[in-house]
Enzyme design. Structure first.
Site, PDB file in Angstrom:
ATOM      1  N   ALA A 122       0.797  -1.225   0.000  1.00  0.00           N
ATOM      2  CA  ALA A 122       0.000   0.000   0.000  1.00  0.00           C
ATOM      3  C   ALA A 122       0.830   1.275   0.000  1.00  0.00           C
ATOM      4  CB  ALA A 122      -0.923   0.000   1.220  1.00  0.00           C
ATOM      5  N   ASN A 188       2.030  -3.688   8.124  1.00  0.00           N
ATOM      6  CA  ASN A 188       2.768  -4.010   6.912  1.00  0.00           C
ATOM      7  C   ASN A 188       3.434  -2.798   6.268  1.00  0.00           C
ATOM      8  OD1 ASN A 188       2.361  -6.792   6.940  1.00  0.00           O
ATOM      9  ND2 ASN A 188       0.379  -6.610   5.949  1.00  0.00           N
ATOM     10  N   HIS A 218      -1.131   7.693   3.506  1.00  0.00           N
ATOM     11  CA  HIS A 218       0.220   7.346   3.929  1.00  0.00           C
ATOM     12  C   HIS A 218       1.154   8.512   3.607  1.00  0.00           C
ATOM     13  CE1 HIS A 218      -1.304   3.263   4.284  1.00  0.00           C
ATOM     14  NE2 HIS A 218      -1.727   3.351   3.044  1.00  0.00           N
TER      15      HIS A 218
END
Length: 266
Positions: A122, A188, A218
């Site tokens: 991601a 992760n 993010h």
């Protein structure tokens, strides 16, 4: 013809299987699932695809295994796959916060002359971090922003009133190792950054509940001898599972298709 096997049968695994179906030079060798869940795996993945409980039970040896099951898949199957000399790409970077597991998998890869690759998943920019590390990284900071409801079932519930939040609030500051321990479902991305950059203990992590967010955001910052780097990525989920990142599934598809690509951008 290259053969690819998949660990898992969740949303990411199904998306990857669908994307690879019908390829002329890549074929699915089968699906590896839990021994007690093979019936569910067959129902999820459809007829005509071998579904087994162990790498040794596949009808043909794959050139690559894609671990789409997360931590449990890597822990259960990673060592045996690597010792057999089969390359493995995994979405479960967070599992490698466990030094013992990381050492076990590294030894298995060396013994089998195979390689474990962690999918970008991601987040992006991992190539920048890995390159900059060779010249010296001074600081790496990751900030994860999600809507308050996305933090339910995590320690954030004991720190913030997620139902009444009217402004962005940080509920965790610490190392990537601590973030992986306390927030395993969100580990992760932080683990991938730590592995590509300056490690689990030196990587700084901030986790934020933000009512203004409509998707997972993010933010990655790094500085070192190379200069400075900033990345901001707003990820969308898979259409059939809001808990699974679409970009994570795409990164696994990319790993498989790289088997047939004569020129790769590294």
């Amino acid at each position: 013809m290259k053969l690819v096997a998949i660990i898992g049968y969740g949303a990411i695994a199904r998306h990857v299987a669908g994307a690879l179906a019908g390829r002329e030079t890549i074929r699915l060798a089968g699906v590896i699932g839990r021994a007690d869940g093979l019936g569910a795996a067959r129902a999820a993945m459809g007829e005509g695809l071998a579904v087994v409980g162990d790498i040794c039970e596949l009808p043909a040896r794959p050139d690559l295994v894609l671990d789409c099951a997360g931590h449990s898949g890597l822990i259960a199957h990673g060592e045996r796959i690597l010792r057999q000399g089969i390359d493995l790409t995994s979405v479960a970077a967070g599992a490698l916060a466990d030094d013992s597991l990381r050492d076990t998998l590294a030894a298995a890869a060396r013994d089998g002359q195979a390689r474990l690759r962690i999918a970008a998943g991601a987040i992006g920019g991992l190539d920048v971090l890995a390159s900059a590390r060779e010249g010296g990284l001074a600081r790496v900071t990751y900030r994860g922003r999600k809507p308050p409801a996305s933090w339910r079932g995590t320690p954030a519930e004991t720190i913030l009133d997620l139902d009444r939040l009217d402004a962005a609030r940080t509920h965790f500051r610490g190392s990537a190792r601590e973030a992986a321990r306390l927030y395993p479902k969100n580990a992760n991305v932080t683990a991938s950054i730590a592995l590509a950059g300056i490690g689990f203990d030196a990587t700084e992590v901030e986790l934020i509940a933000d009512p203004a967010c409509t998707s997972n955001c993010h933010e990655l910052e790094a500085e070192g001898d190379f200069g400075t780097f900033t990345l901001r990525l707003q990820g969308r989920p898979l259409p059939d599972n809001p808990k699974s990142s679409a970009l994570t599934a795409m990164s696994m598809i990319h790993a498989a298709l790289s088997l047939e690509t004569p020129i790769l951008v590294a």
